[in-house]
Design an enzyme around this catalytic site. Structure first.
Site, short mmCIF file in Angstrom:
data_model
loop_
_atom_site.label_atom_id
_atom_site.label_comp_id
_atom_site.label_asym_id
_atom_site.label_seq_id
_atom_site.Cartn_x
_atom_site.Cartn_y
_atom_site.Cartn_z
N HIS A 1 -83.54 -28.59 9.60
CA HIS A 1 -83.48 -29.47 8.43
C HIS A 1 -84.89 -29.83 7.97
O HIS A 1 -85.36 -30.95 8.15
CB HIS A 1 -82.66 -30.72 8.75
CG HIS A 1 -81.19 -30.46 8.86
ND1 HIS A 1 -80.55 -30.34 10.07
CD2 HIS A 1 -80.25 -30.27 7.90
CE1 HIS A 1 -79.27 -30.10 9.85
NE2 HIS A 1 -79.05 -30.05 8.55
N HIS B 1 -85.28 -25.06 4.62
CA HIS B 1 -83.84 -25.14 4.34
C HIS B 1 -83.60 -25.67 2.93
O HIS B 1 -82.73 -25.16 2.20
CB HIS B 1 -83.17 -26.05 5.37
CG HIS B 1 -81.76 -26.44 5.02
ND1 HIS B 1 -80.73 -25.53 4.98
CD2 HIS B 1 -81.23 -27.65 4.71
CE1 HIS B 1 -79.61 -26.15 4.65
NE2 HIS B 1 -79.88 -27.44 4.48
N HIS C 1 -81.48 -32.85 -1.12
CA HIS C 1 -80.24 -33.18 -0.42
C HIS C 1 -80.42 -33.51 1.06
O HIS C 1 -79.55 -34.14 1.67
CB HIS C 1 -79.22 -32.04 -0.57
CG HIS C 1 -79.41 -30.91 0.40
ND1 HIS C 1 -80.38 -29.95 0.25
CD2 HIS C 1 -78.74 -30.60 1.54
CE1 HIS C 1 -80.31 -29.09 1.25
NE2 HIS C 1 -79.33 -29.45 2.06
N ASP C 2 -81.54 -33.11 1.69
CA ASP C 2 -81.77 -33.41 3.11
C ASP C 2 -83.14 -34.07 3.34
O ASP C 2 -83.66 -34.02 4.47
CB ASP C 2 -81.68 -32.14 3.95
CG ASP C 2 -80.26 -31.84 4.43
OD1 ASP C 2 -79.47 -32.80 4.53
OD2 ASP C 2 -79.94 -30.66 4.67
N ASP D 1 -75.23 -24.86 0.81
CA ASP D 1 -75.60 -25.50 2.07
C ASP D 1 -75.00 -24.76 3.26
O ASP D 1 -75.51 -24.84 4.38
CB ASP D 1 -75.13 -26.95 2.05
CG ASP D 1 -75.94 -27.84 2.98
OD1 ASP D 1 -77.02 -27.43 3.43
OD2 ASP D 1 -75.48 -28.98 3.25
N ASN E 1 -75.85 -19.65 4.96
CA ASN E 1 -76.60 -18.84 5.93
C ASN E 1 -75.84 -17.61 6.40
O ASN E 1 -76.42 -16.51 6.44
CB ASN E 1 -77.01 -19.68 7.13
CG ASN E 1 -77.98 -20.80 6.80
OD1 ASN E 1 -78.11 -21.77 7.53
ND2 ASN E 1 -78.67 -20.69 5.66
N GLN F 1 -70.83 -18.82 16.15
CA GLN F 1 -71.00 -18.30 14.80
C GLN F 1 -69.72 -17.64 14.29
O GLN F 1 -69.37 -17.77 13.11
CB GLN F 1 -72.18 -17.33 14.75
CG GLN F 1 -73.52 -17.99 14.95
CD GLN F 1 -73.75 -19.14 13.98
OE1 GLN F 1 -73.73 -18.96 12.77
NE2 GLN F 1 -73.98 -20.33 14.53
N PHE G 1 -67.44 -20.48 13.45
CA PHE G 1 -67.97 -21.15 12.27
C PHE G 1 -67.59 -20.37 11.01
O PHE G 1 -67.18 -20.96 10.00
CB PHE G 1 -69.49 -21.25 12.42
CG PHE G 1 -70.20 -21.86 11.26
CD1 PHE G 1 -69.80 -23.08 10.72
CD2 PHE G 1 -71.31 -21.23 10.71
CE1 PHE G 1 -70.47 -23.65 9.64
CE2 PHE G 1 -72.01 -21.79 9.64
CZ PHE G 1 -71.57 -23.00 9.10
#
Length: 636
Positions: A346, A350, A386-387, A504, A507, A555, A558
């Protein structure tokens, strides 16, 4: 799944930046600016036939109990092509069933459909019931057994609709019906997944804890006796958790924006020793999979400033906002200063990736002329901030640790609220207010949009966001219009929130060499949080224990339960624009799946790998190049 040739045939549908006929309507579509009154509606054409579907939302065993009798019968007898029309959101299913009941009634009563009050999926106005005459057509009547069977089917279908409507809680929207259903389906999937191994159980806990809002789940029973070690409890709640309490006070560091005469700025906002490399990278800013890691190195750790500056300048933000290039640069560099570069994930890399990805999605052919310039700029800014000032730990860790932010924001979207507070505080710095020349009403609209988009990046809102988007798409499809009406703020911001949320969680859809770097970075950040939790006597969060976490399997899970359903739904909305991205997602999942059963896995589920030697790494890169054609960049 559609074949490549099938997708190519569908992609030949003529499109233009003003209107397109993706469903054979044969009429032009114009788009209304939401910042002005009057004009025509903003319409997004939804494709027919629909794109491929393969996530757990469409899994046969998980959706049978949710289908109406007719839908279930159609599904059991449907061909692969017909199965693509299966609906999964409850409200759209009810609409589909009621339309089936209507069609059956017309057949049973031997009524001409042309005399119905509904034509082409829309209600026809009539001054009185007498104005609508139901004329009998000279059609062959249904045979006795066939007539009786249709009556029974129609009654069963109508009873199912009534049951669904009776379960709706008056204080919840129809999208909440889909949210609840998707959560039940996800729970069934994760129950099976968790039984496969110890790592499967840990991954399931991670998915539930991160991507599901806890308000609909039963709270754990409190141990009134407290922990055996009182010191352990005081440490966990004291706020001394190994993470500095973040505040909305901005940081500053020196940066060279280049010489400036009459506010003339370098092309990309900064000067660098290797201008040629910077130009090469920024030429791919409109491509899928821009290498933000390389950009970080070339820009001297300024990837976000360069990326956002270039995108906003290309979108004529300077003219629209009536600001100078220096004002834009000062704000963006201030935002980047407040990203914690010590975070492995983060950080501003990113943020640059999400910003560039959002800009790519905004340029999709199907979204052209849908949103106003101000809405596009607000979306890019929201992606960039956003982060900001992310501490490198999760919301739940902040809450469990009793940090000041959790108290300040009442445990609700703690980090997301903090990101917004920091971003808007930075506007108050000298020469940094990029919105200072906007009229009050326009600024309030932009601020509201940025707030709504960033709050939606709270991963616990994932299932609700997915359900909202799915309900929107399927409801519009079942009405028969094939058009998604985006003529109000609620619908427009819903699409933009989904767009940034996809960015977001993009990835796993990127070229494999980038995806692997992101995976290493997020896992390292998780492990550092786990180390803090272990040191502070807190329960180690799922996937944060470096001794037990299964990286490859995490992963795959996810992708299967979070990323694929989301991108699948987004792909329906913008079909066929994102089919290459879905191809990349499948290829990347296959790469991680192939490494779960590696021979050196050992006795435990921990699949953290030893570093390969250079020769092995070269072979692997060669293999990757051959097997992953999605490594190429796609331009918008």
């Amino acid at each position: 799944m559609l074949s490549t040739s099938a997708r190519q045939r569908r992609a030949t549908i003529p499109l233009s930046n003003k209107s397109f006929d993706a469903i054979g309507l044969g009429r032009a579509v114009t788009h209304r600016c939401p910042m002005t009154m009057g004009g025509e509606e903003a319409l997004l054409v939804l494709p027919n036939p629909t794109p491929r579907r393969g996530s757990f939302l469409y899994r046969f065993s998980d959706s049978d109990c949710e289908l109406s009798p007719m839908s279930l019968s159609r599904k059991l007898s449907a061909s692969e092509h017909q199965a693509e029309d299966l609906l999964v959101t409850p409200f759209a299913q009810v609409l589909q069933s009621l339309r089936s009941v209507r069609e059956n009634y017309i057949a049973l009563a031997n009524i001409s459909p042309a005399q119905s009050r509904r034509q082409s999926g829309s209600v026809v106005s009539a001054t009185s019931p007498e104005d609508v005459t139901l004329k009998m057509e000279p059609r062959p009547p249904l045979a006795g057994d066939r007539y009786k069977k249709m009556v029974e089917e129609t009654l069963s279908e109508l009873e199912w609709c009534l049951e669904q409507l009776e379960t709706i809680q008056t204080h919840k929207s129809v999208a909440n019906m889909a949210t609840s259903k998707f959560k039940r389906m996800l729970n069934r999937e994760l129950d099976q997944f968790s039984e496969s191994s110890r790592s499967g159980n840990e991954i399931s806990e991670y998915i539930v804890n991160t991507f599901v809002d806890k308000q609909d789940f039963q709270l754990p029973v409190v141990n009134i006796e407290g922990p055996e070690n009182d010191d352990e409890q005081s440490t966990a709640l004291s706020g001394d958790c190994g993470v500095s309490d973040v505040t909305a006070q901005p940081d500053r560091r020196e940066v060279n924006p280049g010489s400036s005469i009459d506010d003339v700025m370098p092309t990309y906002g900064i000067e660098t020793e290797d201008e040629q490399q910077l130009c090469e990278i920024m030429e791919t800013v409109d491509f899928w999979g821009m290498d933000v890691f390389r950009l970080y190195d070339v820009t001297g750790s300024r990837p976000l400033t360069v990326t956002a500056f270039t995108i906003l300048k290309d979108r004529e933000a300077l003219k629209l906002l009536k600001i100078s290039a220096r004002t834009l640069f000062v704000y963006l560099s201030s935002v980047e200063d407040n990203y914690n570069q010590s975070n492995s994930y983060h950080n501003s890399i990113h943020a640059a990736d999400v910003t560039q990805t959002s800009n790519y999605l905004l340029r999709l052919t199907s979204l052209q002329d849908i949103f106003t310039e101000l809405e596009l700029i607000a979306t890019v800014v929201a992606s960039a901030i956003h982060d900001v000032d992310h501490p490198g730990v999760t919301n739940q860790y902040i809450i469990d640790s009793g940090m000041e932010l959790a108290v300040m924001y009442n445990d609700i979207s703690v980090l997301e609220n903090h990101h917004l507070a920091v971003a808007f505080t930075l506007l108050k710095e000298p020469g940094a207010n990029i919105f200072e020349h906007l009229p009050t009403a326009s600024y309030q609209t932009v601020r509201r949009m940025i707030i709504d988009i960033v709050l939606a990046t709270d991963m616990s809102m994932h299932m609700s966001l997915l359900a909202d988007l799915k309900t929107m798409v399927e409801t519009q499809k079942i009405t028969g219009s094939g058009m998604l009406h985006l003529d109000n703020y609620s619908d427009r911001i819903q699409v933009l929130k989904a767009l940034v949320h996809c960015s977001d969680l993009s990835n796993p859809t990127k070229p494999l060499h980038l995806y692997r770097q992101w995976t290493e970075r997020i896992m390292e950040e998780f492990f550092l949080q786990g180390d803090l939790e272990r040191g502070n006597g807190l329960e180690i969060s799922p996937m944060c224990d470096r001794l037990t976490a299964s990286v490859e399997k995490s992963q795959v899970g996810f992708i299967d339960y979070i990323v694929h359903p989301l991108w699948e739904t987004w792909g329906e909305l913008v079909y066929p624009d994102c089919q290459d991205i879905l191809d990349a997602l499948e290829a990347n999942r296959g790469w991680f799946q192939a490494r779960i059963a590696a021979p050196f896995q050992g006795n435990q589920d921990n699949v953290l790998r030893e570093e390969p030697n250079e020769e092995d790494d070269d072979d692997e890169d060669e293999e990757e190049t051959k097997e992953t054609p999605h490594k190429k960049l796609w331009r918008r």
